[in-house]
Design a protein around this motif. Structure first.
Motif, PDB file in Angstrom:
ATOM      1  N   LYS A  28       0.832  -1.208   0.000  1.00 21.99           N
ATOM      2  CA  LYS A  28       0.000   0.000   0.000  1.00 21.99           C
ATOM      3  C   LYS A  28       0.867   1.258   0.000  1.00 21.99           C
ATOM      4  O   LYS A  28       0.547   2.239  -0.681  1.00 21.99           O
ATOM      5  CB  LYS A  28      -0.956  -0.003   1.199  1.00 21.99           C
ATOM      6  CG  LYS A  28      -2.012   1.062   1.109  1.00 21.99           C
ATOM      7  CD  LYS A  28      -2.893   0.853  -0.114  1.00 21.99           C
ATOM      8  CE  LYS A  28      -3.994   1.874  -0.218  1.00 21.99           C
ATOM      9  NZ  LYS A  28      -4.767   1.726  -1.456  1.00 21.99           N
ATOM     10  N   MET A  29       1.980   1.230   0.726  1.00 24.47           N
ATOM     11  CA  MET A  29       2.862   2.392   0.755  1.00 24.47           C
ATOM     12  C   MET A  29       3.481   2.628  -0.614  1.00 24.47           C
ATOM     13  O   MET A  29       3.559   3.786  -1.066  1.00 24.47           O
ATOM     14  CB  MET A  29       3.950   2.197   1.816  1.00 24.47           C
ATOM     15  CG  MET A  29       4.704   3.441   2.119  1.00 24.47           C
ATOM     16  SD  MET A  29       3.599   4.647   2.914  1.00 24.47           S
ATOM     17  CE  MET A  29       4.390   6.149   2.445  1.00 24.47           C
ATOM     18  N   GLN A  30       3.905   1.578  -1.297  1.00 25.13           N
ATOM     19  CA  GLN A  30       4.458   1.737  -2.647  1.00 25.13           C
ATOM     20  C   GLN A  30       3.396   2.289  -3.600  1.00 25.13           C
ATOM     21  O   GLN A  30       3.696   3.113  -4.456  1.00 25.13           O
ATOM     22  CB  GLN A  30       5.007   0.407  -3.176  1.00 25.13           C
ATOM     23  CG  GLN A  30       6.336   0.042  -2.602  1.00 25.13           C
ATOM     24  CD  GLN A  30       7.425   1.028  -2.967  1.00 25.13           C
ATOM     25  OE1 GLN A  30       7.418   1.630  -4.034  1.00 25.13           O
ATOM     26  NE2 GLN A  30       8.378   1.219  -2.074  1.00 25.13           N
ATOM     27  N   GLU A  31       2.171   1.842  -3.445  1.00 25.76           N
ATOM     28  CA  GLU A  31       1.080   2.359  -4.271  1.00 25.76           C
ATOM     29  C   GLU A  31       0.868   3.852  -4.007  1.00 25.76           C
ATOM     30  O   GLU A  31       0.729   4.644  -4.938  1.00 25.76           O
ATOM     31  CB  GLU A  31      -0.216   1.595  -3.997  1.00 25.76           C
ATOM     32  CG  GLU A  31      -1.379   2.072  -4.831  1.00 25.76           C
ATOM     33  CD  GLU A  31      -2.679   1.353  -4.514  1.00 25.76           C
ATOM     34  OE1 GLU A  31      -3.716   1.864  -4.937  1.00 25.76           O
ATOM     35  OE2 GLU A  31      -2.666   0.303  -3.844  1.00 25.76           O
ATOM     36  N   VAL A  32       0.863   4.248  -2.747  1.00 20.23           N
ATOM     37  CA  VAL A  32       0.681   5.654  -2.382  1.00 20.23           C
ATOM     38  C   VAL A  32       1.810   6.502  -2.972  1.00 20.23           C
ATOM     39  O   VAL A  32       1.561   7.554  -3.571  1.00 20.23           O
ATOM     40  CB  VAL A  32       0.606   5.809  -0.841  1.00 20.23           C
ATOM     41  CG1 VAL A  32       0.766   7.263  -0.421  1.00 20.23           C
ATOM     42  CG2 VAL A  32      -0.692   5.233  -0.313  1.00 20.23           C
ATOM     43  N   VAL A  33       3.048   6.050  -2.812  1.00 20.11           N
ATOM     44  CA  VAL A  33       4.191   6.806  -3.326  1.00 20.11           C
ATOM     45  C   VAL A  33       4.098   6.936  -4.843  1.00 20.11           C
ATOM     46  O   VAL A  33       4.265   8.023  -5.394  1.00 20.11           O
ATOM     47  CB  VAL A  33       5.522   6.142  -2.902  1.00 20.11           C
ATOM     48  CG1 VAL A  33       6.705   6.744  -3.646  1.00 20.11           C
ATOM     49  CG2 VAL A  33       5.723   6.268  -1.400  1.00 20.11           C
TER      50      VAL A  33
END
Length: 132
Positions: free
Chosen positions: A36-41
């Motif tokens: 999810k963090m990679q998606e947000v970034v």
């Protein structure tokens, strides 16, 4: 992870700024823990905010580096120095940003920025010489 045109634009910008290691390399090493963090970034940081009109990417790089120096994020400074160079920042501009930062962030923060900048600039120069 949702992949759409905004995500694709973010991945393309990450590739342009940080090379394959900072784009596909990050995405390929995504785990269930950090997906999810990679998606947000990728989607929101690089696919939305960095794509907005009003500031060019070079200016965004200067601002980002200044904020990273101010908050003492040495790892991210190194990453965004590479991106800033890809976005057209010069060695002189980076030096002046680091020097200026001591006035508002303090000498320790500025010194951390200088150390990171010297490391990355030396790596980039060595890579350029190797390509010649």
């Amino acid at each position: 992870m949702i992949k759409d045109s905004q995500y694709d634009a973010g991945l393309e910008l990450r590739r342009a700024m940080f090379g394959p290691a900072g784009a596909e390399g990050q995405v390929e090493h995504t785990t269930a823990f950090n997906d999810k963090m990679q998606e947000v970034v990728t989607r929101y940081c690089f696919g939305d905010i960095w794509q907005r009109e009003g500031l060019d990417k070079r200016t965004r790089s200067l601002i980002t580096l200044a904020m990273l120096v101010a908050t003492g994020k040495a790892h991210e400074i190194r990453i965004h120095l590479r991106g800033g160079l890809a976005n057209g920042l010069t060695e002189e501009e980076i030096r002046e940003l680091m020097l200026h930062s001591f006035l508002y962030c303090g000498i320790p923060a500025a010194m951390e920025g200088f150390r990171a900048a010297e490391e990355i600039l030396a790596e980039v120069q060595a890579a350029e010489l190797a390509d010649v």
